[in-house]
Design a protein around this motif. Structure first.
Motif, PDB file in Angstrom:
ATOM      1  N   SER A  14     105.493  73.424 -13.043  1.00  0.00           N
ATOM      2  CA  SER A  14     104.673  73.040 -11.888  1.00  0.00           C
ATOM      3  C   SER A  14     103.209  73.003 -12.285  1.00  0.00           C
ATOM      4  N   VAL A  15     102.438  72.250 -11.516  1.00  0.00           N
ATOM      5  CA  VAL A  15     100.986  72.189 -11.699  1.00  0.00           C
ATOM      6  C   VAL A  15     100.372  72.533 -10.348  1.00  0.00           C
ATOM      7  N   THR A  16      99.579  73.597 -10.333  1.00  0.00           N
ATOM      8  CA  THR A  16      98.970  74.066  -9.087  1.00  0.00           C
ATOM      9  C   THR A  16      97.493  74.366  -9.326  1.00  0.00           C
ATOM     10  N   ASP A  26      94.227  66.576  -6.106  1.00  0.00           N
ATOM     11  CA  ASP A  26      95.619  66.551  -5.637  1.00  0.00           C
ATOM     12  C   ASP A  26      96.432  65.505  -6.401  1.00  0.00           C
ATOM     13  N   TRP A  27      95.875  64.318  -6.445  1.00  0.00           N
ATOM     14  CA  TRP A  27      96.547  63.193  -7.079  1.00  0.00           C
ATOM     15  C   TRP A  27      96.763  63.461  -8.563  1.00  0.00           C
ATOM     16  N   LEU A  44      91.090  77.382 -11.410  1.00  0.00           N
ATOM     17  CA  LEU A  44      91.832  76.868 -12.554  1.00  0.00           C
ATOM     18  C   LEU A  44      92.962  75.956 -12.101  1.00  0.00           C
ATOM     19  N   ILE A  45      93.263  74.968 -12.918  1.00  0.00           N
ATOM     20  CA  ILE A  45      94.463  74.158 -12.742  1.00  0.00           C
ATOM     21  C   ILE A  45      95.517  74.789 -13.647  1.00  0.00           C
ATOM     22  N   VAL A  46      96.582  75.281 -13.050  1.00  0.00           N
ATOM     23  CA  VAL A  46      97.587  76.051 -13.783  1.00  0.00           C
ATOM     24  C   VAL A  46      98.834  75.203 -14.007  1.00  0.00           C
ATOM     25  N   VAL A  47      99.143  74.989 -15.272  1.00  0.00           N
ATOM     26  CA  VAL A  47     100.403  74.349 -15.658  1.00  0.00           C
ATOM     27  C   VAL A  47     101.326  75.503 -16.029  1.00  0.00           C
ATOM     28  N   SER A  48     102.401  75.657 -15.258  1.00  0.00           N
ATOM     29  CA  SER A  48     103.240  76.837 -15.488  1.00  0.00           C
ATOM     30  C   SER A  48     104.714  76.478 -15.546  1.00  0.00           C
ATOM     31  N   THR A  49     105.434  77.347 -16.190  1.00  0.00           N
ATOM     32  CA  THR A  49     106.881  77.262 -16.235  1.00  0.00           C
ATOM     33  C   THR A  49     107.426  78.676 -16.247  1.00  0.00           C
ATOM     34  N   HIS A  50     108.692  78.795 -15.968  1.00  0.00           N
ATOM     35  CA  HIS A  50     109.357  80.090 -16.106  1.00  0.00           C
ATOM     36  C   HIS A  50     110.760  79.859 -16.632  1.00  0.00           C
ATOM     37  N   ARG A  51     111.265  80.887 -17.263  1.00  0.00           N
ATOM     38  CA  ARG A  51     112.626  80.818 -17.791  1.00  0.00           C
ATOM     39  C   ARG A  51     113.311  82.134 -17.506  1.00  0.00           C
ATOM     40  N   PHE A  52     114.603  82.052 -17.397  1.00  0.00           N
ATOM     41  CA  PHE A  52     115.402  83.245 -17.163  1.00  0.00           C
ATOM     42  C   PHE A  52     115.908  83.732 -18.506  1.00  0.00           C
TER      43      PHE A  52
END
Length: 188
Positions: free
Chosen positions: A64-66, A43-44, A73-81
């Motif tokens: 975000s990191v989830t 979490d930390w 898996l640790i997912v580092v994600s982004t999105h764009r329009f």
């Protein structure tokens, strides 16, 4: 002994303070549930990594990191329009974003961390500061090397729906941090 102005002020203060503390006597059951549920190093680490990536880029408010429980898996994600780019342009933007994250993490174009590093810069956020611990027979440095293999990068492109009232996911680009490959998936 008279009840002068000074004593009245102290008396009023005592009544006020006593009534305030009586009303706010302590946390309720819901608050206690979260007070007693301690964060893990996972979490930390995810929080610290997300904050660091947002601070370094300054532009990625959608980052975000989830943790994905199903895929471990640790997912580092982004999105764009999307503003109407074709899929080739979106794929180029996605590859550039994934490459940038790999470089930030200290990963070479061949998909390995720089030789002077034991593990990526990203997993350092999951470690204890100033000391190394062995837990259940696994050294922390070895655990961090394994954790590197669980870091997954995801870039989603969203397009305006046909009614022009909202957006929907269109294209997803992914890749492991320790890799030089990409995967593309059309979402609609």
């Amino acid at each position: 002994m008279g009840f002068d102005t000074k004593n009245r002020a102290w008396f009023a203060f005592g009544i006020f303070f006593g009534s305030v503390t009586a009303v706010n006597a302590g946390p309720d059951a819901t608050t206690n549930r979260f007070l007693n549920d301690t964060p893990s190093m996972l979490d930390w680490g995810m929080l610290r990594l997300e904050q660091a990536l947002k601070k370094e880029s300054g532009l990625e408010k959608n980052l975000s990191v989830t943790f994905d429980w199903d895929r471990n898996l640790i997912v580092v994600s982004t999105h764009r329009f999307s503003s109407g780019e074709d899929n080739f342009e979106v794929e180029r933007l996605c590859k550039a974003w994934i490459n940038d994250k790999r470089i930030e993490a200290g990963v070479l174009p061949i998909g390995e961390v720089y030789p002077r590093l034991q593990f990526s810069y990203f997993v350092r956020y999951f470690s204890h500061i100033g000391f190394n611990r062995t837990i259940e027979g696994v050294d922390e440095d070895e655990a961090l090397k394994e954790l590197d293999k669980k870091l997954f990068l995801q870039f989603d492109s969203w397009i305006r729906d046909s009614e022009g009232t909202g957006y929907s996911a269109d294209l997803r680009c992914t890749g492991y941090l320790l890799s030089n490959r990409y995967s593309f998936e059309k979402l609609n």
